[in-house]
Structures are given as structure tokens and as C-alpha cells.
Design an enzyme around this catalytic site. Structure first.
Site, PDB file in Angstrom:
ATOM      1  N   TYR A 143      17.016  32.798  84.093  1.00  0.00           N
ATOM      2  CA  TYR A 143      15.983  33.604  84.751  1.00  0.00           C
ATOM      3  C   TYR A 143      16.584  34.935  85.204  1.00  0.00           C
ATOM      4  CZ  TYR A 143      11.683  34.105  87.591  1.00  0.00           C
ATOM      5  OH  TYR A 143      10.481  34.508  88.128  1.00  0.00           O
ATOM      6  N   LYS A 168      14.174  34.161  80.658  1.00  0.00           N
ATOM      7  CA  LYS A 168      12.905  34.441  81.329  1.00  0.00           C
ATOM      8  C   LYS A 168      13.072  35.721  82.131  1.00  0.00           C
ATOM      9  CE  LYS A 168       9.574  32.647  84.649  1.00  0.00           C
ATOM     10  NZ  LYS A 168       9.321  31.684  85.738  1.00  0.00           N
TER      11      LYS A 168
END
Length: 313
Positions: A143, A168
Site C-alpha cells: 500500500y 495499491k
């Protein structure tokens, strides 16, 4: 845990990616029965995957024991119908602990959150995520946001790491994302996945789709799954008219309301779930509840969104 490889299942975006809120009872403890109901309803509504105990699920507020119970509950509620991905974060040692708890609980993969507090260099970040990936057999999505922002070269290193399957993006720098996608395509070709992880990602998904990023998280799916699913289908099917109507009449007003309070990316979503009839409790400190007026405005925005769906029939 499902049997098919996670990357293959996520690469076919049959529906929005569901990031359930974590339910708490009146005494503030985790309410696993309500949480299972929330997850089960999301799966039955058409979610392509469940991301349990991540940002919207208040990962930061859960003890390791609560995290373990919640991931197990999500796996039970999903019943193998869709993959379950669990959060893992903080410093390297704790992130490894959470990763191993998630694997033991039956999760299919990990969403590796930014390290706690420190602003690390690229070499340290790469080492951190490689150690998390090596700690279990679970595939890892990294992330990018806040204090974990990567150069294209670092993402190439992540893509070359066994067990890391995707990135992400919660930063929103499209120039950086284009350079990352290009660098990985050139230097580490393969099936590396990209996700739009911005709050209310639908608002920016047209731009991300132009970069080839088709996967995105949907917090709206928590409380208005029909709207989130209709938007997802319209986007995939090229129904620009419905996409624009939902962006103009629902998503933009929701995003503007979300911007009225710090932490509303979670607190407002949780309020929306309660408005839709499932008492998932309040957010834990240091987050705070939306004001009464903001909850009233949220109810109006949700009503407007469903009215737009009716008009489109």
C-alpha cells in the site's frame, strides 16, 4: 482460504473490492456476529474480494487478538466464495506478526500498510516489505501512501520480490503512477497488479483506468452496495451516461461531505452502514463520530444516489 491463486482471482474484477468496517458492540468490544453479517451481505451483494481489518476496518485500532478474531470471522463469512485479504502493518516485527496471524486465520493474502510513523528511505522500505513477504506463504499487495511513497525503481524491486503481487496507490500522483507502471512493464514484466486505493476511489477511477489500473477499493460498497456495483458495471460496460450521473449526483457530494471532517473516510462510512440498518457501532478513538448535521446530509446523499439508480432503469 480459497484454492485459486489470489492474483488470478483479483485480476478479474467481477465487482468492487469490499473493505468492511469493523463492528463494535455497545461496550466498545468487537462484535463478531454483526461483523460476520456485514461481510456476508457484502459478498452476497457482489463483492469481488473482502479486505478485512484494513484502513476502513480500523486496523490501527485493533489489538492482535481482535485482529485474529476478525480475520477468522471474515473467512468464515466469505465461505470461500471470494478471497479474503487482511491488513498487516506497523514496524517490521509487528507487521510480520500480523501477517502470520492472518495466514493462520485462513486469509488468502495481505495488504501491507505503511510502516508506523517513521519516514524511511527507499532501501529500508524495500527491505521492510521483502521481510513481510518472506514471513508467510501469503501473496502481498503493498500500500503506497503517507510515509510509504516509492520511486519507480523501488516498485520494480517489489515486483521482482517473491510473494509481492501488486501495488495499491493511496497517494494520487498520476505522473508517478504512470512512471511506475512504465518502469515495471519494462524492467519486471509479468502480471503485477495495480489498485486505486484513494478514499472514494470511484471519484478518480476514470483517470486511473487511463493508466491501465482497473482495480479499486470501494468504501461506498460498505453502505450502498447497489450504487457501488452499478458504478462498477457502468464503468466496465462503457455506460458513460450512468457513470457521469453517479459521479455528479452521488460521489462528488459524498466526497465533499467526507472532506468536512478528519477521519471521515472511516467515520462517515461507518455512519452510512448504520443508516442502512446495521448497527456496527461507533469508531474508536482517536477517530470521532460525524456531527448530527453531517449524518443528516449523508442520508440525503445516499437517498439521492438510489434515486439516480431508479431513474436509470
Amino acid at each position: 482460504m480459497t484454492s485459486a491463486p489470489l492474483a488470478a482471482r483479483l485480476n478479474i474484477p467481477s465487482g468492487p473490492l469490499f473493505f468492511p468496517v469493523t463492528a463494535y458492540g455497545p461496550d466498545g468490544s468487537v462484535d463478531l456476529d454483526t461483523y460476520r453479517t456485514h461481510v456476508r451481505r457484502g459478498v452476497e451483494a457482489g463483492a469481488a474480494a473482502v479486505f478485512a481489518c484494513c484502513g476502513t476496518g480500523e486496523f490501527h485500532a485493533l489489538t492482535p487478538e481482535e485482529f485474529d478474531r476478525c480475520v477468522r470471522a471474515a473467512v468464515e463469512a466469505a465461505e470461500g466464495r471470494v478471497p479474503v485479504v487482511a491488513g498487516a502493518g506497523y514496524g517490521t516485527a509487528l507487521a510480520v506478526r500480523y501477517a502470520r496471524l492472518a495466514e493462520a486465520a485462513g486469509a488468502d493474502g495481505l495488504l501491507a500498510m505503511p510502516p508506523y510513523l517513521v519516514v524511511a528511505g527507499q532501501e529500508g522500505l524495500l527491505r521492510h516489505y521483502r521481510e513481510v513477504a518472506a514471513a508467510t506463504s501469503l501473496p502481498v499487495v503493498v500500500y503506497q501512501r503517507d510515509n510509504a511513497v516509492f520511486t519507480p525503481e523501488t516498485v520494480v524491486g517489489l515486483a521482482r520480490t517473491d510473494g509481492i503481487i501488486g501495488l495499491k496507490d493511496g497517494l494520487g500522483d498520476l505522473d508517478l503512477m504512470q512512471r511506475i507502471v512504465s518502469a515495471v512493464r519494462s524492467e519486471a514484466p509479468g502480471d503485477f497488479l495495480y489498485f486505486n486505493g484513494l478514499p472514494t476511489a470511484e471519484q478518480t477511477q476514470l483517470a486511473y483506468r487511463a493508466l491501465g489500473v482497473t482495480l479499486y477499493s470501494s468504501a461506498v460498497f460498505c453502505f450502498a452496495p447497489e450504487i457501488a456495483l452499478a458504478f462498477h458495471q457502468a464503468l466496465r460496460g462503457g455506460d458513460d451516461t450512468l457513470v457521469e450521473k453517479l459521479l455528479d449526483g452521488f460521489y462528488r457530494p459524498f466526497v465533499e461531505l467526507r472532506a468536512q471532517g478528519r477521519g471521515y473516510a472511516v467515520a462517515l462510512v461507518k455512519a452510512g452502514v448504520r443508516l442502512r440498518g446495521l448497527d456496527v457501532g461507533e469508531v474508536r478513538p482517536p477517530l470521532h463520530e460525524p456531527t448530527e448535521d453531517h449524518v443528516k446530509q449523508l442520508a440525503e446523499v445516499i437517498e439521492r444516489g438510489y434515486a439516480l439508480l431508479e431513474e436509470a432503469k
